[in-house]
Structures are given as C-alpha cells and as structure tokens.
Design an enzyme around this catalytic site. Structure first.
Site, PDB file in Angstrom:
ATOM      1  N   HIS A   1      45.583 -20.778  21.280  1.00  0.00           N
ATOM      2  CA  HIS A   1      45.955 -19.607  22.051  1.00  0.00           C
ATOM      3  C   HIS A   1      44.773 -19.457  22.937  1.00  0.00           C
ATOM      4  CE1 HIS A   1      45.661 -15.315  22.872  1.00  0.00           C
ATOM      5  NE2 HIS A   1      47.126 -15.166  22.219  1.00  0.00           N
TER       6      HIS A   1
ATOM      7  N   ASP B   1      40.421 -19.629  14.072  1.00  0.00           N
ATOM      8  CA  ASP B   1      41.126 -18.601  14.426  1.00  0.00           C
ATOM      9  C   ASP B   1      42.119 -18.062  13.606  1.00  0.00           C
ATOM     10  OD1 ASP B   1      43.314 -17.019  15.729  1.00  0.00           O
ATOM     11  OD2 ASP B   1      43.138 -18.198  17.505  1.00  0.00           O
TER      12      ASP B   1
ATOM     13  N   GLN C   1      47.112 -15.181  13.138  1.00  0.00           N
ATOM     14  CA  GLN C   1      48.161 -15.555  12.676  1.00  0.00           C
ATOM     15  C   GLN C   1      48.158 -15.937  11.189  1.00  0.00           C
ATOM     16  OE1 GLN C   1      50.664 -14.477  14.137  1.00  0.00           O
ATOM     17  NE2 GLN C   1      49.894 -14.453  16.224  1.00  0.00           N
TER      18      GLN C   1
ATOM     19  N   LYS D   1      47.652  -7.524  13.445  1.00  0.00           N
ATOM     20  CA  LYS D   1      48.849  -8.134  13.150  1.00  0.00           C
ATOM     21  C   LYS D   1      49.051  -8.329  11.847  1.00  0.00           C
ATOM     22  CE  LYS D   1      47.525 -11.426  16.966  1.00  0.00           C
ATOM     23  NZ  LYS D   1      48.602 -11.160  18.118  1.00  0.00           N
TER      24      LYS D   1
ATOM     25  N   CYS E   1      50.806 -17.295  25.498  1.00  0.00           N
ATOM     26  CA  CYS E   1      49.291 -17.515  25.654  1.00  0.00           C
ATOM     27  C   CYS E   1      48.959 -19.006  25.133  1.00  0.00           C
ATOM     28  CB  CYS E   1      48.250 -16.634  25.092  1.00  0.00           C
ATOM     29  SG  CYS E   1      48.625 -14.824  25.933  1.00  0.00           S
TER      30      CYS E   1
HETATM   31  N1  PMP Z   1      44.951 -16.387  18.219  1.00  0.00           N
HETATM   32  C1  PMP Z   1      46.327 -16.690  17.909  1.00  0.00           C
HETATM   33  C2  PMP Z   1      46.695 -17.647  17.157  1.00  0.00           C
HETATM   34  C3  PMP Z   1      47.066 -15.423  18.290  1.00  0.00           C
HETATM   35  O1  PMP Z   1      48.234 -15.492  17.962  1.00  0.00           O
HETATM   36  C4  PMP Z   1      46.440 -14.414  19.068  1.00  0.00           C
HETATM   37  C5  PMP Z   1      47.481 -13.241  19.397  1.00  0.00           C
HETATM   38  N2  PMP Z   1      48.586 -13.540  20.052  1.00  0.00           N
HETATM   39  C6  PMP Z   1      45.232 -14.350  19.398  1.00  0.00           C
HETATM   40  C7  PMP Z   1      44.267 -15.194  19.153  1.00  0.00           C
HETATM   41  C8  PMP Z   1      44.533 -12.902  20.058  1.00  0.00           C
HETATM   42  O2  PMP Z   1      44.573 -11.959  19.350  1.00  0.00           O
HETATM   43  P1  PMP Z   1      44.060 -10.607  19.972  1.00  0.00           P
HETATM   44  O3  PMP Z   1      45.051 -10.446  21.218  1.00  0.00           O
HETATM   45  O4  PMP Z   1      44.491  -9.672  18.640  1.00  0.00           O
HETATM   46  O5  PMP Z   1      42.562 -10.798  20.187  1.00  0.00           O
END
Ligand code: PMP
Length: 408
Positions: A122, A199, A202, A225, A365
C-alpha cells in the site's frame, strides 16, 4: 455460535437503505469497517459521562477519564497479546509507519543501507520509505510479486542480506488479498540483523494476532478497519527495540520534569503520547477489541476463510472476470479484487452502487502493483464479521446487471 446474520444486527448502519430504497450491501470493509452499537455506545457514554483531559487535574472526571484511557490501552495491547508498554497509540497505520521513520530509521539507517519492501505494498508502506531513502541517500529494494500474486520468497531470500536495515511489508495485501508469511520472514531477517515492520492494516481485522509469536519488531494497525472508530490505531514495538528509539513528538504529557535547560521524559509508552490523546476513540477501539474477542478471533478467521472461498468460487464462474491474487482461498484473507473484461472498474462499481452494493474501484493505493500487471483499475469486494454469503450472492447478481448494461 458465530452467525453473521445475527452479528449484522449489532451494526445499525447495515439496516439502512440506499439508492431509492435498496438494502445496503456493504462490501467495502477493507477501506473501513462498519461499527457495532457497542462501539458507538462507548463513545457516546465517554462524552456524556466522563469527558475530561487525562493526567491533569485532581477531579472526579479527570480521574475517570484517565482510568478509562489506561484501561482501554491495556485492552488494545492484550487483543494483540502484547504488553501495554509495547503499544504506542497512533491515528492509523499510515501514521504508525511514518512514526517508525522518525522514531527509529532516522538514527539507524544511513547512506549505503538498504530498506527492503515489496511490490505489493500500500502507498502508506511505500511512499514514507521512498521519501526517506531519497533524503538519507540509502536505497530501497522491492521483493517481486509472482504472476500468481504471491510474494516471491526466493527473491526475498536473495535480497535479504547484511546491510538491509529493515524489511517493511504488509501482512495481508489489500489488493491481492494474499497473506504473507511474516513470522517466517521475521526469523530470516533477524538472522542477518534486519528489523521487520509489518503493516497489519488488513490482518488485524481478520486474523488472531500474537505480536510476540509473529516475531516482528514493529506492527502497525488501524482501529477503523477492525470495527473500531476512525482516528485511532497503533504501533506495537518490541520492548528491546524501544531502547533504541526516541519520540518524534515532544510537549506536554510525555515528560517527567522540565526546566529551562533540560527535560526528563516519562517512561515508555507514556513518553510517546505528546499532547491530549483521543481518549474517546481509544475507549471506542477497546470496545471494538472486546467485541471481536467476544466473537472469538478463531471464529472470525474461520468465517473470513469461508467467505473468501465462497466468493472466489462464485466469481470464477463468471467468464468475463479475471480475479487478481492467488486462486487458492487458503492463501487469502479479507477481500477479492477482479477485472471485468472490457468494462472499467469504475463503471462496474457504479452499476453495483445502483443496486445498493458498496465496493471499491481503482488502484486501492497500490499503483506500482497495478502498473506491474498493467491492470489499469480493479474492483474489490471486501468482507468483515457482518458479511454473509447472501451478500456475495447479491454481488454476483449485481455483476449480471453489468453484463446486461454493457452487453458483454
Ligand atoms: N496498509 C494497507 C495494507 C491498507 O489496506 C491500508 C488502508 N487501505 C493502509 C495501509 C492505510 O491505512 P490507514 O488509511 O488507516 O492509515
């Protein structure tokens, strides 16, 4: 018994209708999950009964608020089988990853060193490292993703060597849905003296996480999430690593004593809470952790595996769809993204929306991953504890509508 039809009733928003009375079918949980009444109530109760700043002032509300804040922090840490002094509260995964840049990497990574990440990251786990590498004059390398949408472990083993200061990787990809073997990678990394940042944006909503068993050094997650509120998440840091870090925000709340010449700091993790924390959201996230713990994370992960397997089986029957990521459901978690042959993902999402079905379309993203495979854009259906097989059936009927509209 874990019954998503009963669980659904805990989430008031899922009662809503959208688009001229269509029942809402929410398949965008990877972007953000919905919140159960217990989480909403905990926030309302905090503000209606207990609101006061923490630490400061010897009065009843200040005392209650401080106690609630500390208790919530304990609950959140325990949810990840971590110690409270290993948890730094953050706004979200993105902030947690950026914090690792300022709190750790600034002092430990320099010219000639390597940050190893992957092609499936991401942007939140890629852009901070890219910018940091340019600024510091270190290099950034990417572990390949295979044609079937998995991390190329042979490539990782080749690239993981002395001089790699950090492996920064997702536990579960938000586009491929693939689970990465982070425990195994942490072991490999530690052999060559490399730290590991996971990270967990998910994975935290779906998998039982034992921070110590995972063996990584940093684990970042977002409360929103995992059926918790927006604006609160965290960074778990291995106790030993804490000794080699410093806060990146300074000010009130994180100190012991201040004179005009010098300052002594509070103990970990209080030294990492500068300024007034978001107490209500912390309390809300603790309520979310309690909610998930009551369902049982072993049941949550089982439910997710059933949904992923069902969704893959139903979607692969539609000849126009190309599913991204591994076709083996056992390798996946939380979501399934696909391309509809000859129809743009935004058009697919719009037709589904007209049927009351919320999915996400675009690059999620993960632009470099989309560019690598020349996907353009994908449509993603993602799940949580309240998702039912019937929701997936509605999705499949919605995709038939795409067929009708576009005649292909
Ligand atoms: N890493 C991953 C794998 C994600 O799916 C996301 C959110 N789509 C993020 C980071 C970023 O999360 P946040 O917007 O809550 O900071």
């Amino acid at each position: 018994m874990f019954d998503p039809n009963i669980i659904k009733k805990d989430f008031p928003i899922l009662n809503r209708t959208v688009r001229n009375g269509k029942p809402l079918v929410y398949l965008d949980s990877a972007a953000t999950s919905q919140k159960p009444q217990a989480v909403i109530d905990s926030i309302v109760e905090y503000y209606t009964q207990h609101n006061a700043n923490v630490h400061r002032g010897i009065h009843a509300l200040g005392d209650e608020s401080t106690r609630m804040f500390y208790a919530a922090r304990n609950t959140i840490a325990k949810f990840f089988s971590a110690d409270t002094n290993e948890l730094i509260l953050m706004r979200n995964t993105t902030e947690a990853i950026n914090a690792v840049v300022y709190m750790w990497a600034e002092d430990h990574v320099s010219v000639g060193d390597v940050i190893l990440t992957t092609e499936m990251e991401h942007h939140s786990n890629l852009v901070p490292w890219q910018v940091f590498a340019k600024r510091k004059g270190c290099s950034i390398e990417y572990v390949r993703v295979t044609e079937s949408g998995e991390l190329d472990m042979a490539d990782l083993k080749k690239k993981l060597r002395k001089g790699v200061k950090l492996v920064a990787m997702s536990h579960v990809s938000n586009t491929l849905g693939v689970m990465n073997p982070v425990a195994e990678i942490s072991k490999l990394a530690h052999v060559v003296g490399t730290l590991v940042l996971v990270d967990g944006a998910q994975s935290a909503p779906h998998l039982p996480i034992d921070f110590h068993k995972l063996g990584c050094d940093f684990f970042a997650f977002s409360g929103h999430k995992m059926v918790g509120p927006m604006g609160i998440g965290g960074l778990l840091v291995r106790a030993e690593v804490f000794k080699h870090m410093h806060p990146f925000l300074y000010g009130g709340g994180m100190i012991n004593e201040v004179s005009l010449d010098t300052t002594t700091f509070a103990d970990v993790p209080d030294a990492y809470i500068a300024g007034t924390p978001d107490v209500a959201s912390t309390v809300g996230l603790a309520a979310a952790c309690n909610y998930l713990s009551k369902l049982g994370m072993e049941q949550v992960v089982k439910h997710d595996a059933e949904l992923v397997s069902y969704a893959l089986n139903q979607l692969k029957k539609i000849s126009q769809l190309h599913i991204v990521g591994p076709m083996d459901a056992r390798k996946r978690c939380g979501s399934v993204a696909f391309i509809y042959d000859g129809v743009h993902a935004h058009d697919v999402a719009q037709i589904l929306d007209s049927e009351g079905i919320a999915v996400r379309s675009g690059h999620h993203c993960t632009m470099p991953l989309h560019a690598k495979f020349k996907w353009g854009a994908t449509t993603r259906a993602s799940f949580n504890v309240y998702t039912t097989k019937e929701d997936i059936d509605v999705l499949i009927r919605g995709i038939q509508k795409v067929k009708e509209v576009f005649g292909k």
